[in-house]
Design an enzyme around this catalytic site. Structure first.
Site, short mmCIF file in Angstrom:
data_model
loop_
_atom_site.label_atom_id
_atom_site.label_comp_id
_atom_site.label_asym_id
_atom_site.label_seq_id
_atom_site.Cartn_x
_atom_site.Cartn_y
_atom_site.Cartn_z
CB SER A 48 -1.00 0.20 1.11
OG SER A 48 -1.79 -1.05 1.09
CB CYS A 264 -7.57 -0.91 3.07
SG CYS A 264 -6.71 0.72 3.07
CG ASN A 306 -0.61 2.54 4.60
OD1 ASN A 306 -0.65 3.66 4.11
ND2 ASN A 306 0.18 1.44 4.09
CG HIS A 349 -4.15 -2.35 7.20
ND1 HIS A 349 -4.08 -2.82 6.00
CD2 HIS A 349 -4.49 -0.97 6.72
CE1 HIS A 349 -4.14 -2.09 4.59
NE2 HIS A 349 -4.26 -0.87 5.15
CD GLU A 351 -3.84 -6.11 7.31
OE1 GLU A 351 -3.41 -5.47 6.71
OE2 GLU A 351 -4.97 -6.41 7.51
#
Length: 372
Positions: A48, A264, A306, A349, A351
């Site tokens: 990203s 995202c 992000n 996110h 993860e």
């Protein structure tokens, strides 16, 4: 650490002097900042960040070294790296090298000894902007070259980070990314469309017993369905979702087939596929401490984020989707759900392990939906 001088020049002519880290040379990108205190290796390899020069606000970077197990993709993704201080004496039992060595081996251009607080305050006030890191030009020459650089928002960066061919996930080692015969066990079969997926998404799905296939960003709906998935994950990725017309068409055609989870960029693509729109944030959300409120339960969780774009909440009215989560800093959309179909999305996110376990439940929730 190298004593070669380096420059960071912004598109408005502002420049910062520092010392070269990583390799010498010149690199262009959108200058952004992250407030995360740890995770520099994961950020450097996060797809990203493709096309961006990453500034870290935490003043000491590299203090716990680097380790292969912390890579989020096989190659570095940032166009440049900006820090206040890069440590050359790490202390960590897992460390297998120095951060500066990592930058050099992977040909990342960076600059240290920068007033990252001043740079961040400027980006917060004026918004993110294009920039250049160079060891080759003076401020005037660097600024002139920057004027001919394509703007980040005009680039389709997803095609640079996506897998070119489908593969089945078998683990972190590249040798395990089997591109041959697919083999499946008893777990749910999940198709991950790769707009810039991170390894930890695949690790989380695997830990829940899923059999995961990773597909290119330009896979058609028919190609996805031909793998007979029980569920689909639309991965994160870089850039402006509005540029990805081909992917938006595919996502639109996949709505209503099997359960879908958008993360995202995947969240933003689902909004576009449903008829909604997105907009560019002034300086984005990048860090590990963003508070998000679940509108159904009322719970607030701290998240890692992000992204530079967000879904327009008004644009999804009447599309079948509704806002399910919001960012408590600026009230932007952090998640959607479909009113009648098994579709869930998040803008952040899970993860990325804030907490580090605060948001692991989201993957389990999706897998439970798939099994149900």
């Amino acid at each position: 650490m190298s004593k070669q001088q380096a420059l960071l020049v912004l598109e408005d002519g502002t420049y910062f002097e520092g010392q070269s880290i990583g390799v010498e040379g010149t690199s262009f990108g959108e200058v952004v900042f992250s407030t995360s205190m740890t995770g520099y290796q994961e950020m450097l390899t996060d797809p990203s960040y493709r096309g961006q020069i990453l500034t870290l606000t935490y003043p000491l970077i590299g203090n716990y070294g680097v380790t292969p197990g912390d890579l989020e993709s096989a190659i570095p993704q940032v166009r440049g790296f900006v820090v206040k201080e890069l440590c050359d004496h790490p202390s960590n039992w897992r460390s297998e090298g120095l951060a500066d060595e990592f930058l050099k081996e992977r040909e990342i251009i960076g600059i240290a000894d920068v007033d990252t607080r001043g740079l961040t305050r400027k980006l917060r006030s004026h918004g993110v902007m294009m920039g250049i890191i160079t060891t080759e030009y003076d401020p005037k020459e660097a600024y002139e070259r920057l004027q001919y650089t394509p703007n980040y928002t005009t680039l389709n960066l997803v095609k640079e980070v996506s897998t070119p061919t489908p593969y089945q996930w078998h683990g972190d080692e590249d040798a395990g990314l089997d591109q041959g015969m697919l083999t499946f066990g008893e777990g749910p079969r999940i198709a991950v469309i790769d707009y810039g997926t991170k390894r930890n998404i695949l690790r989380n799905l695997s830990a829940l017993g899923c059999e995961t296939i990773v597909l290119p960003y330009n896979a058609t709906a028919k190609e996805v369905v031909d793998f007979h998935p029980d569920g689909i994950v639309l991965s994160p990725g870089p850039g402006d979702p509005a540029l990805l017309s081909e992917s938006i068409t595919t996502v639109k055609d996949l709505i209503g087939t099997v359960p879908i989870m958008g993360i995202c960029l995947g969240n933003q693509l689902l909004a576009h596929a449903a008829g909604g729109t997105t907009f560019k944030l002034k300086f984005g959300h990048r860090g590990a401490n963003h508070p998000v409120k679940d509108l159904e339960s009322g719970k607030v969780r701290i998240t890692s984020q992000n992204h530079g774009f967000a879904v327009d909440a008004d644009s999804i009215k009447g599309t079948g989707f509704e806002v399910s989560q919001i960012n408590l800093n600026d009230n932007t959309v952090e998640g959607m759900r479909h009113k009648s179909l098994p579709i869930m999305t998040i803008q952040y996110h899970p993860e990325a392990s804030p907490g580090p376990l605060d948001n692991k439940h989201l993957f389990k929730r999706f897998v439970d939906i798939v099994k149900g």
